[in-house]
Design an enzyme around this catalytic site. Structure first.
Site, PDB file in Angstrom:
ATOM      1  N   HIS A   1      -1.488 -12.076   1.382  1.00  8.18           N
ATOM      2  CA  HIS A   1      -2.235 -11.266   0.775  1.00  8.18           C
ATOM      3  C   HIS A   1      -2.880 -11.903  -0.451  1.00  8.18           C
ATOM      4  O   HIS A   1      -2.052 -11.539  -1.654  1.00  8.18           O
ATOM      5  CB  HIS A   1      -1.140  -9.989   0.449  1.00  8.18           C
ATOM      6  CG  HIS A   1      -2.186  -8.760   0.233  1.00  8.18           C
ATOM      7  ND1 HIS A   1      -1.509  -7.526   0.179  1.00  8.18           N
ATOM      8  CD2 HIS A   1      -3.251  -8.356   0.232  1.00  8.18           C
ATOM      9  CE1 HIS A   1      -2.273  -6.494  -0.103  1.00  8.18           C
ATOM     10  NE2 HIS A   1      -3.447  -7.071   0.094  1.00  8.18           N
TER      11      HIS A   1
ATOM     12  N   TYR B   1       0.726  -1.072   0.041  1.00 15.20           N
ATOM     13  CA  TYR B   1      -0.288   0.073  -0.022  1.00 15.20           C
ATOM     14  C   TYR B   1       0.789   1.374  -0.096  1.00 15.20           C
ATOM     15  O   TYR B   1       0.857   2.086   1.027  1.00 15.20           O
ATOM     16  CB  TYR B   1      -0.956   0.198   1.217  1.00 15.20           C
ATOM     17  CG  TYR B   1      -1.954  -1.188   1.447  1.00 15.20           C
ATOM     18  CD1 TYR B   1      -2.427  -2.000   0.108  1.00 15.20           C
ATOM     19  CD2 TYR B   1      -2.651  -1.356   2.667  1.00 15.20           C
ATOM     20  CE1 TYR B   1      -3.362  -2.812   0.431  1.00 15.20           C
ATOM     21  CE2 TYR B   1      -3.421  -2.570   2.601  1.00 15.20           C
ATOM     22  CZ  TYR B   1      -3.817  -3.144   1.568  1.00 15.20           C
ATOM     23  OH  TYR B   1      -4.976  -4.036   1.775  1.00 15.20           O
TER      24      TYR B   1
HETATM   25  N1  LIG Z   1      -6.842  -8.319  -0.610  1.00 13.56           N
HETATM   26  C1  LIG Z   1      -6.871  -7.627   0.836  1.00 13.56           C
HETATM   27  O1  LIG Z   1      -6.161  -8.128   1.659  1.00 13.56           O
HETATM   28  C2  LIG Z   1      -7.530  -6.174   0.919  1.00 13.56           C
HETATM   29  C3  LIG Z   1      -8.418  -5.880  -0.414  1.00 13.56           C
HETATM   30  C4  LIG Z   1      -9.110  -4.524   0.020  1.00 13.56           C
HETATM   31  C5  LIG Z   1      -9.006  -4.073   1.267  1.00 13.56           C
HETATM   32  N2  LIG Z   1      -8.650  -4.603   2.178  1.00 13.56           N
HETATM   33  C6  LIG Z   1      -8.242  -3.984   3.698  1.00 13.56           C
HETATM   34  O2  LIG Z   1      -9.522  -3.454   3.930  1.00 13.56           O
HETATM   35  C7  LIG Z   1      -9.303  -1.940   4.105  1.00 13.56           C
HETATM   36  C8  LIG Z   1     -10.888  -1.427   3.908  1.00 13.56           C
HETATM   37  O3  LIG Z   1     -11.239  -1.510   2.377  1.00 13.56           O
HETATM   38  P1  LIG Z   1     -11.449  -0.122   1.657  1.00 13.56           P
HETATM   39  O4  LIG Z   1     -10.831   1.168   1.986  1.00 13.56           O
HETATM   40  O5  LIG Z   1     -11.433  -0.786   0.371  1.00 13.56           O
HETATM   41  O6  LIG Z   1     -13.108  -0.325   1.742  1.00 13.56           O
HETATM   42  P2  LIG Z   1     -14.410   0.295   2.698  1.00 13.56           P
HETATM   43  O7  LIG Z   1     -13.668   0.446   4.062  1.00 13.56           O
HETATM   44  O8  LIG Z   1     -15.500  -0.326   2.552  1.00 13.56           O
HETATM   45  O9  LIG Z   1     -14.458   1.687   2.151  1.00 13.56           O
HETATM   46  C9  LIG Z   1     -13.667   3.041   2.548  1.00 13.56           C
HETATM   47  C10 LIG Z   1     -14.198   4.182   1.866  1.00 13.56           C
HETATM   48  O10 LIG Z   1     -15.287   4.378   2.685  1.00 13.56           O
HETATM   49  C11 LIG Z   1     -15.304   6.040   3.068  1.00 13.56           C
HETATM   50  N3  LIG Z   1     -15.832   6.190   4.505  1.00 13.56           N
HETATM   51  C12 LIG Z   1     -15.273   5.612   5.742  1.00 13.56           C
HETATM   52  N4  LIG Z   1     -16.372   6.043   6.672  1.00 13.56           N
HETATM   53  C13 LIG Z   1     -17.088   6.709   5.864  1.00 13.56           C
HETATM   54  C14 LIG Z   1     -18.351   7.524   6.475  1.00 13.56           C
HETATM   55  N5  LIG Z   1     -18.793   7.723   7.987  1.00 13.56           N
HETATM   56  N6  LIG Z   1     -19.097   8.427   5.582  1.00 13.56           N
HETATM   57  C15 LIG Z   1     -18.655   8.248   4.524  1.00 13.56           C
HETATM   58  N7  LIG Z   1     -17.860   7.685   3.778  1.00 13.56           N
HETATM   59  C16 LIG Z   1     -16.840   6.841   4.654  1.00 13.56           C
HETATM   60  C17 LIG Z   1     -13.965   6.448   2.807  1.00 13.56           C
HETATM   61  O11 LIG Z   1     -13.883   7.550   2.364  1.00 13.56           O
HETATM   62  P3  LIG Z   1     -12.963   8.760   3.134  1.00 13.56           P
HETATM   63  O12 LIG Z   1     -11.744   8.688   2.851  1.00 13.56           O
HETATM   64  O13 LIG Z   1     -13.656   9.975   2.619  1.00 13.56           O
HETATM   65  O14 LIG Z   1     -13.434   8.727   4.543  1.00 13.56           O
HETATM   66  C18 LIG Z   1     -13.442   5.232   1.896  1.00 13.56           C
HETATM   67  O15 LIG Z   1     -13.538   5.781   0.526  1.00 13.56           O
HETATM   68  C19 LIG Z   1      -8.105  -1.400   3.352  1.00 13.56           C
HETATM   69  O16 LIG Z   1      -7.786  -0.260   3.614  1.00 13.56           O
HETATM   70  C20 LIG Z   1      -7.336  -2.679   3.711  1.00 13.56           C
HETATM   71  O17 LIG Z   1      -6.727  -2.472   4.800  1.00 13.56           O
HETATM   72  C21 LIG Z   1      -7.860  -5.744   2.056  1.00 13.56           C
END
Ligand SMILES: NC(=O)c1ccc[n+]([C@@H]2O[C@H](COP(=O)([O-])OP(=O)(O)OC[C@H]3O[C@@H](n4cnc5c(N)ncnc54)[C@H](OP(=O)(O)O)[C@@H]3O)[C@@H](O)[C@H]2O)c1
Length: 305
Positions: free
Chosen positions: A123, A61
């Site tokens: 991963h 990342y």
């Molecule tokens: N293969 C893997 O291992 C893998 C793949 C994908 C993800 N991940 C992990 O999962 C984590 C989370 O995934 P993700 O970030 O893709 O998805 P997510 O948590 O479902 O969505 C994140 C989004 O939600 C928004 N958000 C958060 N709180 C909010 C609120 N109260 N109101 C409005 N918008 C809100 C954020 O925008 P703002 O920035 O504007 O707050 C961001 O754009 C990653 O950071 C990573 O650590 C792992």
């Protein structure tokens, strides 16, 4: 680990000794969006103050690990640090050889400014790579060496199913949200029966419903299209109520312990933590979301990495 500083609920991560805050932090956005060290320090400082204790990141990342290391090194005893390995030169390039995985873990320790991880996760390698066995053995070696306390798999579908079945991992990180429910039947019941810790990634479905038109970023497109078809009535209500319902849905799934919400914005933590204060989603609401999914989802709606 210090006692909780707030009322945020904690759940034991499977049979590990980790008492995880239900709201965790996903570290991909801060890396990919090149958030400043100052903002990350503010974001994580206020999150820790609000009772968050789970921070998830990965080797690929961008500079996420270094930003997190800088922000929380002085508070190491208050936080569980989770990272991943297998893409040492960025998401597009994979390397599952044991020597590469171990070198990546050692580098994660340096970047995170710590001498141990609480959890290292493979991963999103394929089922065949898991079955080959040597990648898992590398993580077991890292655990024996004290570089990590626990080992896990992060991914979806058949590979995640194998990761649960093989019995060698302490935890599973997998996609669970209103737009991604395959894991609820494919992996979570068995993970629960086996006492594995379960971490929900992408727990808000990237709030993809808020885009008026199909997002240009491919990562958001599948959830955007699914949510258009699912057309949950609560998504048409007040914006923060919709986010809160989506988050409470994920955290109401049986056998799930923490949801790592990604954000680049410091104020989100208070917002998301506050939305959980009203308690779990009522069973009838949970069932409505499940029923709608069963009505609309077809076989192609598999877990999204
Ligand atoms: N293969 C893997 O291992 C893998 C793949 C994908 C993800 N991940 C992990 O999962 C984590 C989370 O995934 P993700 O970030 O893709 O998805 P997510 O948590 O479902 O969505 C994140 C989004 O939600 C928004 N958000 C958060 N709180 C909010 C609120 N109260 N109101 C409005 N918008 C809100 C954020 O925008 P703002 O920035 O504007 O707050 C961001 O754009 C990653 O950071 C990573 O650590 C792992």
């Amino acid at each position: 680990m210090r006692p909780p500083s707030s009322l945020m609920e904690r759940r034991r991560l499977g049979t590990t000794d980790i008492q995880a805050s239900v709201l965790g932090f996903g570290g991909s956005e801060i890396g990919y969006q090149r958030v400043s060290a100052r903002s990350v320090a503010r974001l994580l400082g206020s999150a820790l103050d609000a009772g968050l204790n789970v921070i998830d990141t990965a080797e690929c990342y961008e500079n996420s690990e270094a930003l997190i290391g800088q922000a929380v090194a002085a508070r190491r005893g208050e936080v569980y640090l989770l990272s991943k390995c297998g893409h040492p030169d960025g998401w597009g390039r994979r390397d599952w050889r044991p020597a590469s995985l171990l070198a990546s873990i050692e580098r994660s320790l340096r970047r995170l400014r710590t001498d141990y991880l609480d959890l290292i996760q493979l991963h999103s390698c394929t089922r065949a790579q898991l079955q080959a066995g040597d990648a898992i053995a590398a993580l077991e070696r890292a655990r024996e060496q004290g570089w990590t306390r626990y080992i896990g798999y992060s991914g979806d579908g058949e590979a995640a199913r194998y990761a649960v079945e093989c019995g060698r991992f302490d935890t599973l990180q997998t996609s669970v949200s209103i737009a991604d429910q395959e894991a609820l039947e494919l992996t979570l019941p068995l993970a629960r029966a086996r006492g594995m810790g379960v971490i929900a990634k992408r727990p808000l479905a990237n709030v993809a419903w808020t885009y008026a038109r199909k997002p240009t970023e491919p990562y958001y497109q599948t959830y955007w299209s699914r949510l258009r078809s699912l057309d949950y009535p609560f998504l048409r209500g007040p914006a923060q109520t919709a986010v809160a319902t989506a988050l409470r849905f994920t955290l109401s799934v049986p056998g799930l312990h923490t949801a790592i919400v990604g954000t680049a914005r410091p104020e989100r933590w208070e917002q998301n933590a506050a939305s959980l204060q009203i308690g779990p989603l009522p069973a009838a609401d949970l069932e409505r979301i499940r029923t709608r999914w069963r009505e609309v989802a077809d076989a192609s709606w598999v877990g999204q990495v």
